[in-house]
Write a protein that holds these residues in place. Structure first.
Motif, short mmCIF file in Angstrom:
data_model
loop_
_atom_site.label_atom_id
_atom_site.label_comp_id
_atom_site.label_asym_id
_atom_site.label_seq_id
_atom_site.Cartn_x
_atom_site.Cartn_y
_atom_site.Cartn_z
N UNK A 1 -39.12 -0.47 -21.16
CA UNK A 1 -40.64 -1.01 -21.88
C UNK A 1 -41.76 -1.96 -20.62
N UNK A 2 -41.30 -3.31 -20.59
CA UNK A 2 -42.17 -4.14 -19.56
C UNK A 2 -42.61 -4.03 -18.75
N UNK B 1 -41.91 -9.19 -12.68
CA UNK B 1 -41.13 -8.74 -11.41
C UNK B 1 -39.50 -8.08 -11.42
N UNK B 2 -39.48 -7.48 -11.18
CA UNK B 2 -37.35 -7.18 -10.98
C UNK B 2 -37.32 -7.54 -9.57
N UNK C 1 -37.73 3.05 1.83
CA UNK C 1 -36.74 2.88 1.37
C UNK C 1 -37.35 3.25 -0.42
N UNK C 2 -37.92 3.00 -0.72
CA UNK C 2 -38.31 2.47 -2.35
C UNK C 2 -38.62 4.09 -2.83
N UNK C 3 -39.10 4.93 -1.61
CA UNK C 3 -40.17 6.35 -1.59
C UNK C 3 -38.74 6.85 -1.87
N UNK C 4 -37.72 7.34 -1.94
CA UNK C 4 -36.72 7.86 -2.62
C UNK C 4 -36.33 8.21 -3.69
N UNK C 5 -37.15 6.86 -4.40
CA UNK C 5 -36.40 6.66 -6.02
C UNK C 5 -38.37 7.35 -6.73
N UNK C 6 -37.51 7.87 -7.64
CA UNK C 6 -38.55 8.89 -8.95
C UNK C 6 -38.84 7.70 -10.03
N UNK C 7 -39.50 7.64 -10.19
CA UNK C 7 -39.59 6.98 -11.69
C UNK C 7 -38.94 7.46 -12.59
N UNK C 8 -38.17 7.04 -12.94
CA UNK C 8 -36.74 7.32 -13.78
C UNK C 8 -37.73 7.15 -15.01
N UNK D 1 -45.32 1.17 -14.39
CA UNK D 1 -45.61 0.81 -12.47
C UNK D 1 -44.94 1.33 -11.53
N UNK D 2 -45.13 1.70 -10.41
CA UNK D 2 -44.56 2.37 -9.88
C UNK D 2 -43.73 0.84 -8.94
N UNK D 3 -42.36 1.00 -7.78
CA UNK D 3 -41.52 0.63 -7.60
C UNK D 3 -41.90 -0.42 -6.65
N UNK D 4 -42.77 -0.60 -6.08
CA UNK D 4 -43.86 -1.80 -5.15
C UNK D 4 -44.04 -2.91 -6.20
N UNK D 5 -44.88 -2.50 -7.21
CA UNK D 5 -45.74 -3.55 -8.30
C UNK D 5 -44.33 -3.91 -8.79
#
Length: 273
Positions: free
Chosen positions: A186-187, A146-147, A174-181, A191-195
């Protein structure tokens, strides 16, 4: 804090600038000025910024990276910075660490993105020694899988900057403002931001992280403390930094374009069906 006399022999000098709560746009302006108008090495730590702010890389496109309607509704500032890299949302719980160096300041280091990334990871391997499972993976700093640290760089003729946003903590909303890029590592495995991300506070205290980082940098440089006023005295007043806030009009224009594109795709799908 500075390197001990024993380990400082033959090491290059770096100015250390410790900040607290400096607005991220001000920090980015300072970094670009130091990069382009000075010839010194700089090591900057900014412990948190003020209001939650979205920061995109130099080529970032809002309609691809953020939920513009929510950002406009909640009046969240959006910055396009002078370096590459991805999109982050930062706030008081983000710790920023920046290296601005001359080519040749680090012996045998080639001034290209991957070697600089690899060198930086050596600093944080020392910081996280005995703490979690730290790795550099696909340009991210991760604990386990996880990053917790995102990186960006700019490399010019004789100098380079490498800066990192560390998620000591974050607000889920706050993470809800970001889209999946579209271009995700690859790793991430969709997964969504919270995962995908983790909180550094689950592994190390804020002050301990900062102290250990300074100590690790002292293995590579002789540290010379500077304050913000000192740093600003080094700067040229003629240079205009390129990091900037996007205007509401720009965001609204991108939102309209996004809606137009979406409607067009829906119409095309209806025709096909």
């Amino acid at each position: 804090m500075s390197a001990s006399p024993t380990r400082s022999v033959g090491l290059p000098l770096i100015n250390i600038l410790r900040l607290k709560g400096v607005p991220i746009l001000q920090q980015l302006h300072l970094e670009e000025r130091l990069l382009r108008t000075t010839s010194d090495n700089w090591f900057i730590i900014n412990d948190g910024t003020i209001d939650p702010t979205i920061v995109m890389g130099i080529s970032g496109k809002p309609k691809e990276l953020i939920h513009i309607d929510s950002v406009i509704r909640d009046d969240v500032p959006v910055i396009r910075r002078f370096t590459g890299g991805g999109t982050v949302i930062v706030d008081q719980a983000t710790i920023f660490v920046t290296f601005i160096c001359n080519k040749g300041a680090v012996p045998d280091l080639q001034s290209y993105p991957k070697p600089i990334m690899s060198w930086s990871s050596l600093i944080y391997e020392k910081v996280f020694q005995g703490i979690g499972d730290f790795r550099l993976h696909e340009n991210d700093y991760i604990l386990g899988n996880r990053k917790f640290g995102g990186n960006a760089q700019s490399i010019i003729k004789n100098r380079w900057v490498h800066h990192t946003s560390f998620l000591w903590d974050y607000q889920k909303s706050n993470m809800g403002y970001l889209k999946m890029p579209k271009r995700a590592p690859k790793y991430r495995q969709e997964r969504d931001h919270l995962e995908f991300i983790c909180r550094m506070k689950d592994y190390i205290s804020r002050s301990n992280f900062i102290d250990r980082t300074i100590d690790a940098v002292g293995n590579h440089f002789v540290l010379k403390s500077e304050d913000l006023e000192d740093a600003q005295n080094h700067l040229s007043s003629n240079f205009a930094p390129t990091s900037r806030l996007l205007t509401r009009e720009e965001l609204e224009r991108d939102l309209e374009l996004e809606r137009t594109t979406s409607n067009s795709l829906m119409d095309d799908a209806a025709l096909i069906s």
